[in-house]
Design a protein around this motif. Structure first.
Motif, mmCIF file in Angstrom:
data_model
loop_
_atom_site.group_PDB
_atom_site.id
_atom_site.type_symbol
_atom_site.label_atom_id
_atom_site.label_comp_id
_atom_site.label_asym_id
_atom_site.label_seq_id
_atom_site.Cartn_x
_atom_site.Cartn_y
_atom_site.Cartn_z
ATOM 1 N N ILE A 89 0.844 -1.198 0.000
ATOM 2 C CA ILE A 89 0.000 0.000 0.000
ATOM 3 C C ILE A 89 0.878 1.246 0.000
ATOM 4 C CG2 ILE A 89 -1.637 1.354 1.376
ATOM 5 C CD1 ILE A 89 -2.847 -1.311 2.316
ATOM 6 N N ALA A 90 1.941 1.241 0.792
ATOM 7 C CA ALA A 90 2.821 2.407 0.874
ATOM 8 C C ALA A 90 3.493 2.692 -0.464
ATOM 9 C CB ALA A 90 3.871 2.191 1.957
ATOM 10 N N ARG A 91 3.790 1.639 -1.241
ATOM 11 C CA ARG A 91 4.457 1.825 -2.532
ATOM 12 C C ARG A 91 3.498 2.201 -3.646
ATOM 13 N NH1 ARG A 91 7.390 -2.922 -0.963
ATOM 14 N NH2 ARG A 91 5.956 -4.152 -2.237
ATOM 15 N N SER A 92 2.202 2.053 -3.408
ATOM 16 C CA SER A 92 1.224 2.302 -4.465
ATOM 17 C C SER A 92 1.008 3.801 -4.668
ATOM 18 C CB SER A 92 -0.114 1.636 -4.119
ATOM 19 O OG SER A 92 -0.729 2.280 -3.022
ATOM 20 N N ASP A 93 0.271 4.130 -5.702
ATOM 21 C CA ASP A 93 -0.097 5.515 -5.957
ATOM 22 C C ASP A 93 -0.826 6.061 -4.729
ATOM 23 O OD1 ASP A 93 -2.288 7.533 -6.868
ATOM 24 O OD2 ASP A 93 -0.838 7.509 -8.514
ATOM 25 N N PRO A 94 -0.476 7.267 -4.250
ATOM 26 C CA PRO A 94 -1.102 7.806 -3.036
ATOM 27 C C PRO A 94 -2.626 7.862 -3.113
ATOM 28 C CG PRO A 94 0.798 9.133 -3.620
ATOM 29 C CD PRO A 94 0.587 8.161 -4.746
ATOM 30 N N PHE A 95 -3.158 8.136 -4.296
ATOM 31 C CA PHE A 95 -4.616 8.206 -4.441
ATOM 32 C C PHE A 95 -5.253 6.849 -4.162
ATOM 33 C CE2 PHE A 95 -8.309 7.425 -7.172
ATOM 34 C CZ PHE A 95 -9.202 8.331 -6.619
ATOM 35 N N PHE A 96 -4.698 5.786 -4.768
ATOM 36 C CA PHE A 96 -5.307 4.474 -4.584
ATOM 37 C C PHE A 96 -5.090 3.942 -3.179
ATOM 38 C CE2 PHE A 96 -4.827 4.701 -9.226
ATOM 39 C CZ PHE A 96 -6.141 4.464 -9.585
ATOM 40 N N ALA A 97 -3.979 4.297 -2.547
ATOM 41 C CA ALA A 97 -3.772 3.905 -1.150
ATOM 42 C C ALA A 97 -4.824 4.552 -0.260
ATOM 43 C CB ALA A 97 -2.370 4.318 -0.699
ATOM 44 N N GLU A 98 -5.072 5.829 -0.491
ATOM 45 C CA GLU A 98 -6.068 6.516 0.323
ATOM 46 C C GLU A 98 -7.480 6.029 -0.009
ATOM 47 O OE1 GLU A 98 -7.191 10.997 1.814
ATOM 48 O OE2 GLU A 98 -5.453 10.669 0.550
ATOM 49 N N LEU A 99 -7.738 5.780 -1.284
ATOM 50 C CA LEU A 99 -9.040 5.260 -1.686
ATOM 51 C C LEU A 99 -9.339 3.938 -0.986
ATOM 52 C CD1 LEU A 99 -11.532 5.435 -3.549
ATOM 53 C CD2 LEU A 99 -10.186 4.236 -5.284
ATOM 54 N N MET A 100 -8.352 3.064 -0.898
ATOM 55 C CA MET A 100 -8.544 1.781 -0.230
ATOM 56 C C MET A 100 -8.905 1.987 1.239
ATOM 57 S SD MET A 100 -5.880 -1.413 0.011
ATOM 58 C CE MET A 100 -5.784 -1.485 -1.773
ATOM 59 N N ARG A 101 -8.173 2.890 1.909
ATOM 60 C CA ARG A 101 -8.470 3.133 3.324
ATOM 61 C C ARG A 101 -9.861 3.743 3.506
ATOM 62 N NH1 ARG A 101 -2.753 4.066 3.369
ATOM 63 N NH2 ARG A 101 -3.018 6.228 2.708
ATOM 64 N N LYS A 102 -10.250 4.636 2.592
ATOM 65 C CA LYS A 102 -11.582 5.245 2.676
ATOM 66 C C LYS A 102 -12.674 4.186 2.518
ATOM 67 C CE LYS A 102 -10.592 9.830 2.639
ATOM 68 N NZ LYS A 102 -11.042 10.796 3.636
ATOM 69 N N LEU A 103 -12.496 3.291 1.561
ATOM 70 C CA LEU A 103 -13.517 2.269 1.316
ATOM 71 C C LEU A 103 -13.644 1.316 2.503
ATOM 72 C CD1 LEU A 103 -12.804 1.438 -2.443
ATOM 73 C CD2 LEU A 103 -14.674 2.798 -1.501
ATOM 74 N N VAL A 104 -12.506 0.970 3.099
ATOM 75 C CA VAL A 104 -12.553 0.112 4.281
ATOM 76 C C VAL A 104 -13.288 0.822 5.414
ATOM 77 C CG1 VAL A 104 -11.140 -0.919 6.101
ATOM 78 C CG2 VAL A 104 -10.518 -1.236 3.712
ATOM 79 N N GLY A 105 -12.972 2.107 5.631
ATOM 80 C CA GLY A 105 -13.646 2.867 6.683
ATOM 81 C C GLY A 105 -15.137 2.984 6.442
ATOM 82 N N ARG A 106 -15.522 3.219 5.186
ATOM 83 C CA ARG A 106 -16.953 3.345 4.863
ATOM 84 C C ARG A 106 -17.678 2.027 5.088
ATOM 85 N NH1 ARG A 106 -17.657 5.538 -0.864
ATOM 86 N NH2 ARG A 106 -16.483 7.226 0.115
#
Length: 384
Positions: A89-106
């Motif tokens: 996740i840390a190596r991925s594009d910052p947008f997709f890393a944050e998108l993943m965390r947002k979706l998990v939180g939602r």
């Protein structure tokens, strides 16, 4: 990653446990259950078979297990440690890393809400770095459309006479929102997103317009433009530059395309043919920032380079280092034999200028002569 074999009915993890592992199902069936408050029995959420992944939510956001996982049949699982997922996740594009965390939180919030609350609840949060990057990418794209990306010029001078032989065109962003920004403020993101292609071509067109203002003679001052690695994969660049030259009625020699050794290392398969095409139509090629990396000497004889730009780090402290002067003199002699012209960058003092002249260098660039300035100011200074 290791394999874990589980028997039918075996518990893999329990709701509330720490999330240290995710699992890929290689064979068998896994049942996912949730213990809701106030209910005697847990509720089955899913039955998962080969090819599915489970246990990943807590690994992504660090929360405890929200469900219980149990083998419905004998199963073979591939264990993926939390550290590996977090590193990916840390190596991925910052947008997709944050998108993943947002979706998990939602997903977690939705599970916790009653049915009547799901649509009514307002979900909002601070912008993290990934989403901030999306906004900044939008700002850059709109800045290009509004013409806010503009060239600053830094003169390239004859060290013997001080006469200006050409200019390097350096991008600046005069943003209505952020003010005047230097390349390090916006070009790294432009390179990652591909917007650099539009910036490069905008700067090339404006550089040629500046060239035309100096006259259309072949020996009038040239302008050097920087291109990114994206263009080494773009087979239309040569035709685009030829078309621009024709529109401005300029000979190809009046433009110099600057590339960096990093670009060449990353794009060696495409660089040779692209640079040869540019040179065949009369456009000169400069290897920029020589001395900042590995600087393989093979570039000097293998690639069609007309100009070598020695980075300022190679001349810093040259006044007190005989060894450094020896390296520079050897490099000048080598380039002389190969027919490659040299421009020394980063010249800051008259003393450095004097030593470079003693070593046989004739062209230089740096704050000793002028810092990069807006076009009107740079031309006004050169005329005074």
């Amino acid at each position: 990653m290791l394999t874990r074999d589980v028997a039918a009915g075996e518990e893999i993890f329990r709701q509330g446990d720490a999330a240290d592992m995710a699992y890929l199902i290689e064979s068998g069936t896994i049942e996912i259950r949730h213990d809701a408050d106030g209910q005697c029995e847990s509720r089955r959420l899913a039955r998962l078979g080969p090819g599915e992944v489970f246990g990943e939510l807590g690994v992504i956001d660090g929360e405890p297990r929200s469900t219980t996982a149990m083998a419905e049949t004998p199963a073979r699982l591939v264990m993926v440690r939390a550290e590996k997922i977090q590193q990916s996740i840390a190596r991925s594009d910052p947008f997709f890393a944050e998108l993943m965390r947002k979706l998990v939180g939602r997903l977690r919030k939705t599970r916790a809400m009653a049915d009547s609350e799901v649509m009514a609840a307002l979900q909002s949060s601070d912008f993290g770095p990934g989403f901030e990057e999306v906004l900044r990418e939008r700002d850059i794209a709109e800045g290009i459309i509004r013409g806010e990306i503009e060239p600053f010029l830094q003169p390239i001078v004859d060290l013997r006479t001080g006469a200006i032989k050409g200019y390097e065109s350096l991008a600046r962003w005069r943003s209505e929102k952020f003010g005047l920004l230097t390349p390090c403020d916006f070009l790294p993101l432009a390179r990652r997103t591909g917007l650099i292609r539009r910036i490069d071509l905008t700067m090339a067109d404006r550089a040629l317009n500046i060239c035309a203002g100096f006259g259309r003679d072949e020996n009038a001052p040239f302008v050097a433009i920087n291109i990114s690695a994206w263009h080494l994969r773009d087979r239309t660049l040569v035709d685009t530059l030829k078309r621009m030259l024709a529109q401005h009625r300029l000979p190809p020699r009046r433009i110099c395309v600057e590339i960096t050794e990093t670009m060449l290392i990353d794009e060696t398969s495409d660089a040779d043919s692209m640079l040869a095409e540019l040179r065949d139509c009369g456009i000169r090629i400069a290897l920029d920032d020589f001395g900042t990396g590995f600087s393989p000497l093979a570039f000097l004889y293998r690639l069609p380079i007309d100009i070598l730009k020695i980075d300022g780090s190679m001349v810093e402290g040259v006044e007190s280092s005989a060894r450094q002067r020896g390296v520079l003199e050897g490099l000048r002699e080598l380039c002389g034999r190969l027919g490659i012209e040299i421009i020394v960058e980063g010249i800051e003092t008259g003393e450095t200028t004097g030593i470079l002249l003693e070593l046989g260098f004739t062209l230089g660039q740096g704050t000793r002569f002028a810092a990069p300035r807006a076009v009107d100011e740079a031309l006004r200074k050169s005329a005074s």
